[in-house]
Design an enzyme around this catalytic site. Structure first.
Site, short mmCIF file in Angstrom:
data_model
loop_
_atom_site.label_atom_id
_atom_site.label_comp_id
_atom_site.label_asym_id
_atom_site.label_seq_id
_atom_site.Cartn_x
_atom_site.Cartn_y
_atom_site.Cartn_z
N CYS A 121 0.81 -1.23 0.00
CA CYS A 121 0.00 0.00 0.00
C CYS A 121 0.84 1.27 0.00
O CYS A 121 0.32 2.36 -0.26
CB CYS A 121 -0.94 0.00 1.20
SG CYS A 121 -2.23 -1.24 1.10
N HIS A 263 -3.41 7.41 3.35
CA HIS A 263 -3.90 6.14 2.82
C HIS A 263 -5.27 5.88 3.43
O HIS A 263 -5.45 5.99 4.65
CB HIS A 263 -2.92 5.02 3.18
CG HIS A 263 -3.42 3.65 2.88
ND1 HIS A 263 -4.03 3.33 1.69
CD2 HIS A 263 -3.42 2.51 3.62
CE1 HIS A 263 -4.37 2.05 1.70
NE2 HIS A 263 -4.01 1.53 2.87
N ASN A 293 -10.90 1.17 0.52
CA ASN A 293 -9.45 1.08 0.57
C ASN A 293 -8.96 0.57 -0.78
O ASN A 293 -9.18 -0.59 -1.13
CB ASN A 293 -9.04 0.13 1.70
CG ASN A 293 -7.54 -0.05 1.83
OD1 ASN A 293 -6.78 0.22 0.91
ND2 ASN A 293 -7.11 -0.52 3.00
#
Length: 336
Positions: A121, A263, A293
């Site tokens: 990520c 994030h 996400n």
């Protein structure tokens, strides 16, 4: 004490996003899992997310986002001298996704350098850090950086607490050398704590779990596995110190930031970030409620929204911060 870093003359020339065709509401997931109405939205903080439909691949979505970023930068694809794909999960093992993005952009005979950077990520931030240094020393002039994710391909649908969090999508930026002192990267910082290596993982797809040794094990390892509570606890413990060091490296204070682009991991993670830094309610750029996400694409997608919505204007300071499997943390502070 962490030393401040010299600012590097790199500018974001344009941003872009690709939104996949299929919109999936949390109400639809309630029905899929047999949950009471409103359960998924209440526990995830997500109204809807998007999943890649027929014909939408990691590289095609990346190219779509790239076309938007190039248009915003006022450039043609052929003017690039490097293409970097920064995804948590590539489209295929070999060749790298950036090669496929180059082809999608019609640049198959161009010779433009194309390669991948993977830090789960944090892939976008890790690639941004590497490319900032490369542009600053003159290695590249105009670079396309894309993060494109099809998280839905590997979600554990038997585990609603995990599967409900994710969405597909792509974000892109075009980077170039800044020719003035009004833009630049002020500082970056990364940390990894491999004690958390088993907290978030996909075990298949590399050389560890091999199809020839049993397809059942290979298929089981192909789905995303996350120990959510343990991941959250470890991240919450480490995050405050990491953020202090990031801001020290960039020699900035929170009061100088126009916004923070995090994030979009989870509604609980965003709330912890807000509480840990004692932030005003409007400082975080939030896209979780209608994107989910999106793994590495979360930050460039949220950055794109900040730019097109007017939340972030030229000359203002922004912090890009996130966490990823590893367990890793990363961040950059830049003057947009």
């Amino acid at each position: 004490m962490t030393m401040a870093m010299p600012a590097l003359p790199v500018r974001i020339l344009g941003t872009g996003e690709h939104i996949p065709h299929e919109q999936v509401s949390s109400a639809a997931l309630d029905k899929r899992w047999g949950k009471p109405a409103g359960w998924t939205a209440r526990h995830s903080g997500i109204d809807h997310r998007h999943f890649a439909g027929a014909g939408e691949t990691t590289s095609s979505m990346a190219a779509s986002a790239a076309i938007g970023a190039l248009a915003a930068a006022g450039l043609e694809a052929g003017e690039l001298d490097c293409i970097v794909s920064a995804c948590s999960v590539p489209e295929q093992a070999i060749p790298c996704t950036a090669v496929l993005v180059q082809r999608e952009l019609g640049l198959h005979d161009s010779g433009i350098a194309a390669f991948d950077v993977n830090a789960t990520c944090l892939s976008f931030l890790a690639a941004l850090d590497m490319l900032t240094a490369a542009i600053a020393v003159g290695r590249y002039q105009r670079v396309l950086l894309v993060s494109s994710e099809v998280a839905s391909a590997g979600l554990p649908w038997h585990d609603p607490a995990t599967a409900m969090l994710f969405g597909d999508g792509a974000g892109a930026v075009v980077l170039g050398r800044a020719d003035d002192s009004e833009t630049g990267v002020l500082g970056s910082h990364f940390q990894t704590f491999s004690a958390g290596a088993e907290l978030c993982r996909v075990r298949s797809g590399g050389t560890r779990v091999r199809p020839a040794e049993g397809m059942d094990a290979f298929m089981q390892g192909a789905h995303f596995e996350m120990r959510g509570p343990a991941t959250y606890r470890m991240a919450a413990l480490r995050l405050p110190a990491f953020l202090r060091q990031l801001f020290e490296r960039a020699n900035v204070t929170l009061e100088r930031l126009a916004c923070i682009v995090p994030h979009q991991a989870s509604v609980k993670g965003l709330a912890h970030l807000e509480a840990a830094l004692r932030l005003p309610a409007d400082l975080l750029v939030r896209r979780l409620h209608e994107r989910g996400n999106q793994l590495a694409a979360s930050i460039p997608v949220a950055l794109h929204h900040a730019v097109i919505s007017g939340r972030l204007k030229r000359g203002q300071l922004v912090a890009l911060v996130g966490s990823g499997a590893g367990l890793s943390f990363g961040g950059s502070v830049l003057r947009y």
